[in-house]
Design an enzyme around this catalytic site. Structure first.
Site, PDB file in Angstrom:
ATOM      1  N   LYS A 126     -30.849   1.037 -32.866  1.00  0.00           N
ATOM      2  CA  LYS A 126     -29.727   1.572 -33.662  1.00  0.00           C
ATOM      3  C   LYS A 126     -30.213   1.972 -35.046  1.00  0.00           C
ATOM      4  O   LYS A 126     -29.821   3.009 -35.582  1.00  0.00           O
ATOM      5  CB  LYS A 126     -28.620   0.520 -33.819  1.00  0.00           C
ATOM      6  CG  LYS A 126     -27.956   0.169 -32.519  1.00  0.00           C
ATOM      7  CD  LYS A 126     -26.510   0.587 -32.477  1.00  0.00           C
ATOM      8  CE  LYS A 126     -26.066   0.396 -31.086  1.00  0.00           C
ATOM      9  NZ  LYS A 126     -24.912   0.644 -30.534  1.00  0.00           N
ATOM     10  N   LYS A 148     -30.341   4.332 -20.585  1.00  0.00           N
ATOM     11  CA  LYS A 148     -29.355   3.461 -19.939  1.00  0.00           C
ATOM     12  C   LYS A 148     -27.988   4.155 -19.828  1.00  0.00           C
ATOM     13  O   LYS A 148     -27.580   4.853 -20.762  1.00  0.00           O
ATOM     14  CB  LYS A 148     -29.207   2.195 -20.803  1.00  0.00           C
ATOM     15  CG  LYS A 148     -28.272   1.154 -20.238  1.00  0.00           C
ATOM     16  CD  LYS A 148     -28.180  -0.062 -21.153  1.00  0.00           C
ATOM     17  CE  LYS A 148     -27.209   0.162 -22.295  1.00  0.00           C
ATOM     18  NZ  LYS A 148     -26.741  -1.069 -22.950  1.00  0.00           N
ATOM     19  N   LYS A 171     -21.489   2.798 -22.073  1.00  0.00           N
ATOM     20  CA  LYS A 171     -20.129   3.202 -22.412  1.00  0.00           C
ATOM     21  C   LYS A 171     -20.079   3.890 -23.770  1.00  0.00           C
ATOM     22  O   LYS A 171     -19.220   4.713 -24.020  1.00  0.00           O
ATOM     23  CB  LYS A 171     -19.173   2.008 -22.339  1.00  0.00           C
ATOM     24  CG  LYS A 171     -19.614   0.765 -23.075  1.00  0.00           C
ATOM     25  CD  LYS A 171     -18.858  -0.496 -22.624  1.00  0.00           C
ATOM     26  CE  LYS A 171     -19.551  -1.745 -23.158  1.00  0.00           C
ATOM     27  NZ  LYS A 171     -19.344  -2.942 -22.426  1.00  0.00           N
TER      28      LYS A 171
END
Ligand code: TYM
Length: 327
Positions: free
Chosen positions: A111, A193, A196
């Site tokens: 991140k 990956k 969501k």
């Protein structure tokens, strides 16, 4: 009986990755283990989220747990925020974690590397709260997808550190990562990956997607130009991902699928996988709707909170005595 614990955070709508890497495993093991499964709603606050959305995601997640086959008679299902001991032990684990140790967590590093704005201190310290979530219940195993394995390893380190500093208190848990489907990939970008929060709509199948649209997503999944059906995640990641999804949802082994497809084309494999996903989602969503209509969710959470609090409060009281918070 050995104990297992795991959780999912209700940050967005659940994906097929969450089902295959996590929920499916919870259901599989609930007969053999004392099982604690929770909704990590405090973790959902690590990124900005509207209250109404968090409420909706939380309800959906519980209904999906039940629709997928978690049985409240066998599994203690609860909301993290209904058990204050998580936040209490969370602080102690935060104070036991090294600053650098948390900086080395891959998820956090990724991140930071993307230079996303609005990264909160909570996102940085969440692995310490996750350690508390786990250690309160002394589980033997923590079933997770591969992306959470490092956090369970941190949990082990923190438990060992605490036991050494204050005397034996926590069981050292082991991560349990499924052989098939520990990481389901983005259908449009099969080295990333399925997520969501980060996948494009076409790359990600949500458990509440329209089943026909989900089937189309499988049909338009990125593969390769080799034209040979074999299981080679390195060189044919898109194809390997489809084979994995098919195997996980049907129980047929990867070898058997590859055998069956000798001499056949990608189109046929996509058709079968798409149909299996269609049937799976149709069935799951039917049960999900019945569960939401039945109002059983509130009852499940009430019962779950009672059982979880009984276990967790004992552990926190012990920890408070050991560290000197209780005089
Ligand atoms: P979360 O909510 O991101 O993911 C929940 C579970 O789903 C798995 N998973 C996947 N598995 C395979 N393929 C994918 N594409 C995929 N995406 C997600 C994750 O590995 C995970 O097992 N911090 C945790 C929640 C948590 C927790 C805990 C888990 C909080 N406290 C204590 C276990 C024990 C999280 O963010 O997972």
């Amino acid at each position: 009986m050995k104990t297992m614990l795991s959780g999912i955070k209700p940050t967005g709508r659940l994906t097929l990755g969450n089902y295959i890497g996590a929920i499916r495993e919870f259901v599989k093991y609930q007969d053999e283990y004392e099982m604690f499964i929770f909704i990590a709603n405090q973790h959902a606050l690590t990124v900005p989220i509207e209250a109404a959305e968090l409420r909706k995601n939380t309800k959906d997640l519980i209904a999906l747990y039940l629709a997928a086959g978690l049985d409240p008679e066998k599994t203690t299902i609860f909301l993290q925020s209904d058990v204050p001991a998580h936040a209490q032990l969370g602080w102690i684990m935060t104070c036991l974690s090294g600053y650098g140790e948390l900086q080395r967590m891959t998820q956090f590093k990724d991140k930071m590397a993307k230079q996303e704005t609005g990264i909160t201190a909570g996102l940085y310290t969440y692995p310490s709260l996750m350690a508390a979530d786990i250690l309160l219940y002394d589980p033997d195993y923590v079933p997770v997808g591969i992306d959470q394995k490092q956090h369970v390893e941190l949990t082990r380190n923190l438990a060992e550190r605490f036991n050494k500093r204050y005397s034996d208190t926590f069981k050292i848990p082991e991560p349990l990562v499924t052989k098939v489907g520990a990481k389901i990939y983005d259908l449009q970008n099969p080295t990333k990956k399925m997520s969501k929060s980060e996948s494009s709509p076409k790359g990600c199948i949500e458990l509440l997607d329209n089943p026909a649209q989900a089937r189309n997503k499988i049909k338009s999944a990125i593969t390769d130009s080799l034209g040979i059906i074999q299981y080679d995640p390195e060189n044919q990641p898109g194809l390997a991902n489809l084979i994995t999804i098919l195997s996980a949802l049907t129980g047929e082994s990867i070898e058997s699928i590859v055998d069956r497809y000798q001499g056949k084309g990608y189109g046929e494999l996509k058709k079968e996988t798409g149909d299996v996903v269609f049937d799976f989602l149709t069935d799951l969503q039917k049960r999900y709707k019945e569960i939401l209509d039945s109002k059983i969710v509130d009852k499940v959470l009430e019962e779950g909170a009672k059982k979880a609090n009984a276990v967790a409060n004992k552990k926190v009281a012990k920890v408070y005595r050991k560290v000197g918070l209780k005089i």
